[in-house]
Design a protein around this motif. Structure first.
Motif, PDB file in Angstrom:
ATOM      1  N   ARG A 104       0.887  -1.170   0.000  1.00 19.41           N
ATOM      2  CA  ARG A 104       0.000   0.000   0.000  1.00 19.41           C
ATOM      3  C   ARG A 104       0.924   1.219   0.000  1.00 19.41           C
ATOM      4  NH1 ARG A 104      -1.822  -2.837   4.092  1.00 19.41           N
ATOM      5  NH2 ARG A 104      -1.231  -1.232   5.605  1.00 19.41           N
ATOM      6  N   ILE A 105       0.985   1.884  -1.124  1.00 19.95           N
ATOM      7  CA  ILE A 105       1.953   2.956  -1.302  1.00 19.95           C
ATOM      8  C   ILE A 105       1.277   4.309  -1.138  1.00 19.95           C
ATOM      9  CG2 ILE A 105       3.598   4.028  -2.891  1.00 19.95           C
ATOM     10  CD1 ILE A 105       3.836   1.282  -4.237  1.00 19.95           C
ATOM     11  N   ALA A 106       1.857   5.141  -0.310  1.00 17.60           N
ATOM     12  CA  ALA A 106       1.426   6.531  -0.173  1.00 17.60           C
ATOM     13  C   ALA A 106       2.555   7.432  -0.640  1.00 17.60           C
ATOM     14  CB  ALA A 106       1.057   6.847   1.272  1.00 17.60           C
ATOM     15  N   ILE A 107       2.192   8.494  -1.318  1.00 13.97           N
ATOM     16  CA  ILE A 107       3.153   9.497  -1.765  1.00 13.97           C
ATOM     17  C   ILE A 107       2.788  10.817  -1.112  1.00 13.97           C
ATOM     18  CG2 ILE A 107       4.052  10.815  -3.729  1.00 13.97           C
ATOM     19  CD1 ILE A 107       3.320   8.385  -5.486  1.00 13.97           C
ATOM     20  N   LEU A 108       3.717  11.394  -0.397  1.00 17.55           N
ATOM     21  CA  LEU A 108       3.573  12.750   0.108  1.00 17.55           C
ATOM     22  C   LEU A 108       4.571  13.571  -0.687  1.00 17.55           C
ATOM     23  CD1 LEU A 108       2.391  14.818   2.035  1.00 17.55           C
ATOM     24  CD2 LEU A 108       4.020  14.065   3.777  1.00 17.55           C
ATOM     25  N   GLY A 109       4.109  14.137  -1.777  1.00 14.06           N
ATOM     26  CA  GLY A 109       5.052  14.783  -2.671  1.00 14.06           C
ATOM     27  C   GLY A 109       4.394  15.360  -3.902  1.00 14.06           C
ATOM     28  N   SER A 110       4.946  15.044  -5.052  1.00 14.65           N
ATOM     29  CA  SER A 110       4.554  15.734  -6.274  1.00 14.65           C
ATOM     30  C   SER A 110       4.479  14.765  -7.444  1.00 14.65           C
ATOM     31  CB  SER A 110       5.576  16.833  -6.600  1.00 14.65           C
ATOM     32  OG  SER A 110       6.787  16.244  -7.071  1.00 14.65           O
ATOM     33  N   CYS A 111       4.273  15.344  -8.622  1.00 20.67           N
ATOM     34  CA  CYS A 111       4.149  14.532  -9.827  1.00 20.67           C
ATOM     35  C   CYS A 111       5.448  13.822 -10.192  1.00 20.67           C
ATOM     36  CB  CYS A 111       3.679  15.387 -11.001  1.00 20.67           C
ATOM     37  SG  CYS A 111       4.785  16.736 -11.435  1.00 20.67           S
ATOM     38  N   ILE A 112       6.593  14.226  -9.666  1.00 21.04           N
ATOM     39  CA  ILE A 112       7.824  13.543 -10.066  1.00 21.04           C
ATOM     40  C   ILE A 112       7.842  12.108  -9.558  1.00 21.04           C
ATOM     41  CG2 ILE A 112       9.117  15.714 -10.125  1.00 21.04           C
ATOM     42  CD1 ILE A 112      10.699  14.611  -7.688  1.00 21.04           C
ATOM     43  N   THR A 113       7.110  11.854  -8.457  1.00 24.21           N
ATOM     44  CA  THR A 113       6.959  10.484  -7.976  1.00 24.21           C
ATOM     45  C   THR A 113       5.684   9.861  -8.519  1.00 24.21           C
ATOM     46  OG1 THR A 113       8.171  11.029  -5.945  1.00 24.21           O
ATOM     47  CG2 THR A 113       6.845   9.031  -5.926  1.00 24.21           C
ATOM     48  N   ARG A 114       4.586  10.574  -8.470  1.00 25.78           N
ATOM     49  CA  ARG A 114       3.323  10.033  -8.968  1.00 25.78           C
ATOM     50  C   ARG A 114       3.421   9.620 -10.427  1.00 25.78           C
ATOM     51  NH1 ARG A 114      -1.217  12.637 -11.011  1.00 25.78           N
ATOM     52  NH2 ARG A 114       0.352  13.365 -12.486  1.00 25.78           N
ATOM     53  N   ASP A 115       4.193  10.352 -11.239  1.00 28.76           N
ATOM     54  CA  ASP A 115       4.278  10.073 -12.668  1.00 28.76           C
ATOM     55  C   ASP A 115       4.948   8.742 -12.986  1.00 28.76           C
ATOM     56  OD1 ASP A 115       2.920  12.276 -13.470  1.00 28.76           O
ATOM     57  OD2 ASP A 115       4.637  13.362 -14.274  1.00 28.76           O
ATOM     58  N   LEU A 116       5.573   8.117 -12.004  1.00 27.76           N
ATOM     59  CA  LEU A 116       6.138   6.789 -12.250  1.00 27.76           C
ATOM     60  C   LEU A 116       5.062   5.807 -12.677  1.00 27.76           C
ATOM     61  CD1 LEU A 116       8.437   6.576  -9.122  1.00 27.76           C
ATOM     62  CD2 LEU A 116       9.199   6.813 -11.484  1.00 27.76           C
ATOM     63  N   TRP A 117       3.826   6.064 -12.278  1.00 29.69           N
ATOM     64  CA  TRP A 117       2.729   5.152 -12.611  1.00 29.69           C
ATOM     65  C   TRP A 117       2.065   5.507 -13.946  1.00 29.69           C
ATOM     66  CZ3 TRP A 117       4.685   5.509  -7.858  1.00 29.69           C
ATOM     67  CH2 TRP A 117       4.831   4.327  -7.136  1.00 29.69           C
ATOM     68  N   PRO A 118       1.477   6.697 -14.135  1.00 30.68           N
ATOM     69  CA  PRO A 118       0.816   6.944 -15.429  1.00 30.68           C
ATOM     70  C   PRO A 118       1.766   6.955 -16.618  1.00 30.68           C
ATOM     71  CG  PRO A 118       0.875   8.948 -14.110  1.00 30.68           C
ATOM     72  CD  PRO A 118       1.303   7.831 -13.209  1.00 30.68           C
ATOM     73  N   ILE A 119       3.006   7.384 -16.409  1.00 35.58           N
ATOM     74  CA  ILE A 119       3.943   7.435 -17.526  1.00 35.58           C
ATOM     75  C   ILE A 119       4.500   6.054 -17.836  1.00 35.58           C
ATOM     76  CG2 ILE A 119       6.301   8.214 -18.110  1.00 35.58           C
ATOM     77  CD1 ILE A 119       5.605  10.928 -17.137  1.00 35.58           C
ATOM     78  N   ARG A 120       4.539   5.182 -16.832  1.00 36.16           N
ATOM     79  CA  ARG A 120       5.161   3.879 -17.023  1.00 36.16           C
ATOM     80  C   ARG A 120       4.187   2.721 -16.857  1.00 36.16           C
ATOM     81  NH1 ARG A 120       7.931   5.596 -20.004  1.00 36.16           N
ATOM     82  NH2 ARG A 120      10.117   6.143 -19.895  1.00 36.16           N
ATOM     83  N   GLY A 121       2.935   2.904 -17.328  1.00 39.15           N
ATOM     84  CA  GLY A 121       2.033   1.766 -17.399  1.00 39.15           C
ATOM     85  C   GLY A 121       0.720   1.888 -16.672  1.00 39.15           C
ATOM     86  N   GLY A 122       0.483   2.952 -15.912  1.00 32.28           N
ATOM     87  CA  GLY A 122      -0.787   3.108 -15.234  1.00 32.28           C
ATOM     88  C   GLY A 122      -0.745   2.603 -13.812  1.00 32.28           C
ATOM     89  N   GLY A 123      -1.887   2.678 -13.147  1.00 34.64           N
ATOM     90  CA  GLY A 123      -2.006   2.188 -11.788  1.00 34.64           C
ATOM     91  C   GLY A 123      -1.989   3.255 -10.724  1.00 34.64           C
TER      92      GLY A 123
END
Length: 271
Positions: free
Chosen positions: A4-23
């Motif tokens: 269960r992954i939480a991100i407290l941050g910005s798109c530079i971390t969140r983008d690992l998912w939509p840019i690299r396959g979704g989820g």
């Protein structure tokens, strides 16, 4: 157990998912806030629109309202993440001080029109690069470290994604050139060097008070991509950057958190 992954941050971390396959829809993603804002009282007198104000998307409005109503921290603790990833790129916005409360003057805040509400219009803006704002940030970090140690967050693997603004951009033909004409929000100009120096101080202070954490650094690929899906920005990087961060997260045991590459992955607006 699936992470269960939480991100407290910005798109530079969140983008690992939509840019690299979704989820990305399976993450808890807390953005457009700041450590001092997380621990501020809610902004008295603020009333969110029933619909979406301005041109905001649903997730942008939700992040903005969470920052103003101060609901993000409780949501994070209740989520009980197995992995909590931090990055500080969103710690670039000025703060608004209004009637004892603090809020981020993010692009979403400006675009929403909420700053015209009396509760916000009466506020005072604090420059992100000011000593006063930095002092508030350091106090907020100390409070957050105490929360981590006293709540279920202490059970999470803490991961620090070290962040800087890129100073150069890469064109589709592979040529590199300096980034110029940078803006924070609403035409507010910015020089890259002072914000990178601020990030360096923030990261050092954060590590000094937090429990031990893993560190992710893809600095050797930190180049802006002129063809990035969200447009050119000092923190919209070339694909190699995201690939390297993902590789390092895989080494920390998060390989199964990333789905297979999906060319039809849903598009999520920049955050």
């Amino acid at each position: 157990m699936k992470p269960r992954i939480a991100i407290l941050g910005s798109c530079i971390t969140r983008d690992l998912w939509p840019i690299r396959g979704g989820g990305a829809e399976f993450l808890l993603y807390i953005s457009r806030t700041s450590f001092p804002s997380l621990f501020s009282p809610a902004l008295a007198g603020f009333t969110p629109d029933d619909g979406l104000p301005g041109d905001l998307h649903q997730h942008e409005h939700a992040a903005l309202v969470a920052d103003l109503r101060k609901t993000a921290l409780a949501k994070l603790v209740a989520y009980r993440p197995t992995h909590l990833i931090f990055d500080f790129i969103d710690e670039r916005f000025d703060l608004l001080a209004a009637d004892g409360a603090l809020a981020n003057v993010s692009g979403e805040m400006v675009r929403s029109g909420y700053m015209a509400q009396p509760a916000l219009a009466a506020g005072r803006r604090l420059s992100r690069l000011s000593p006063a704002c930095e002092r508030l940030w350091m106090d907020g970090v100390a409070e957050f470290a105490a929360v981590v140690r006293a709540t279920p967050l202490q059970e999470a693997m803490l991961i620090h994604h070290e962040a800087r603004w890129a100073t150069h951009q890469r064109a589709p033909d592979g040529s590199l050139s300096p980034i110029t004409g940078v803006e924070i929000v609403g035409g507010q100009p910015a020089e890259i060097a002072p914000y990178n120096a601020l990030l360096e101080r923030q990261e050092a202070a954060f590590r000094s008070v937090m429990p031990p954490m893993a560190r992710i650094d893809a600095g050797h690929h930190r180049v802006a991509d002129t063809a990035h899906r969200w447009g050119l920005s000092p923190f919209h990087y070339v694909p190699e950057y995201y690939d390297e961060v993902r590789r390092q997260l895989d080494q920390l045991g998060l390989a199964e958190a990333f789905p297979r590459e999906r060319p039809d992955a849903p598009s999520i607006p920049a955050a």
